[in-house]
Design a protein around this motif. Sequence first.
Motif: not given
Length: 448
Positions: A313-322, A335-353
């Motif tokens: 979920l943090s490596s595959l980019r998923i298509d969203f549309t509206d 195109k967004n990862h479901i789980i976005n991380m920063d360079n330190e591996g910290r979760v910084v954003r969730i993209n899911y609808n």
Amino acid sequence: MLSRLARCVSNAGVCRAARQVVKGHGKHRLPAVPPPAAIASPRGHQTLATAAAASLPTVGAPPGVRHARTLDRERLLQLEWEDGTCSLYPFTWLRDNCQCPHCTLQSAQARSLLLADLDVHTGVDRVQLTENNKVTITWPDQHSSEFDPEWLKKRCFSPEARQARQEELFLNEREYWDSSLRIPTASFEEVLHDDKAALAWLLALRRIGIVYLKGAPVEQGQVARLSERIGYLRLTFYGHTWQVEDKPMANNVAYTSGKLSLHTDYPALHYPPGVQFLHCLAQAREGGESEVVDGFHMAEVLRRNDPEAFRTLSSLRIDFTDTGTDYCDFCVQSKNHIINMDNEGRVVRINYNNATRDSVLDMPLDKVQPFYSSLKAYVELMTQPENVVTYKMEPGDLVTFDNWRLLHGRKSYMSDATCRRHLEGAYLDWDEVMSRLRILRRAVHGEN
């Protein structure tokens, strides 16, 4: 009302990555100083002033420089502080950040020195400590730079100093929570008119991810009033503000009376809104309860329990549309990862609808089934009752939450002509919210 908000702000602790799930048993509460990996829920009683101060970095007396010397081979300035510690500063960085009026536009606190004019291999002619403990450097071209020791100390290149400075600037640490969270609550009017209350609100919003405001007038326009406390609203294709109602020919699943599954708003944008306001103007007679879950916490639990699903979920980019028409006609794609991380591996954003997840699935065939299995594992985790907070808004309630972190949903409701459920919503970006937080922190605590 501010006391509950104050308690949550005061108990803000360090939670880089949750390592355990704490299930709610009765009135579970926040530890006063939670250890790393703790889950947050309220505990203790403190005043707003004490609470707001407790959640901010401690600012001590300006440090003094005991000794300064150059390490010419390494091209570093070494400062020994009065407490016996040392800091190292590259010559190039010091010359690049000269604070004199020729190199810095003082009125804008912006660099005037052009990179084309910077000698990135510069040496130092001499270093002196002035009588008022300033560090003065004379460069080979006889240009002179003067640095305040407190300014230098905050910009020390040690890992500890860099981490402390980043936390002071961005407040990256979070408190994770489960269903036992008591949502921090404050007065809408006090947040509008009192800087300490507004600062406590934004600190809790950043740290915990959700704050409830009570007592807003039951009329449209209050989310816009609240946004003026920060800066300005984020305009999207649904307008500056938008009305969540049961609408015929709805152009969004939120504009129906059916159940909304847990989601973040607008992952169909590459840069989704960071903060969401929802103001209740009318509630349904039956149903319509709101649900929220800590997406960062759930991501960390997934990382621990199912590392492969987390990697997927943090490596595959998923298509969203509206697609549709509202403020104007629109056809957005991201195109967004479901789980976005920063360079330190910290979760910084969730993209899911789930509603706007596109039927286009741009990935190799052998990745499709692992993706579905991984997403199912994450959704099943976040929908477990012990992880979901449920509440029902009443007219005059206004909830503010982190749209990058929280997944929110709604139970279905019965709609009729005499009692139509109506919420007014609006978005802001984290850049504007953090800007106002820093300004309020300076106003309340006098920090530079």
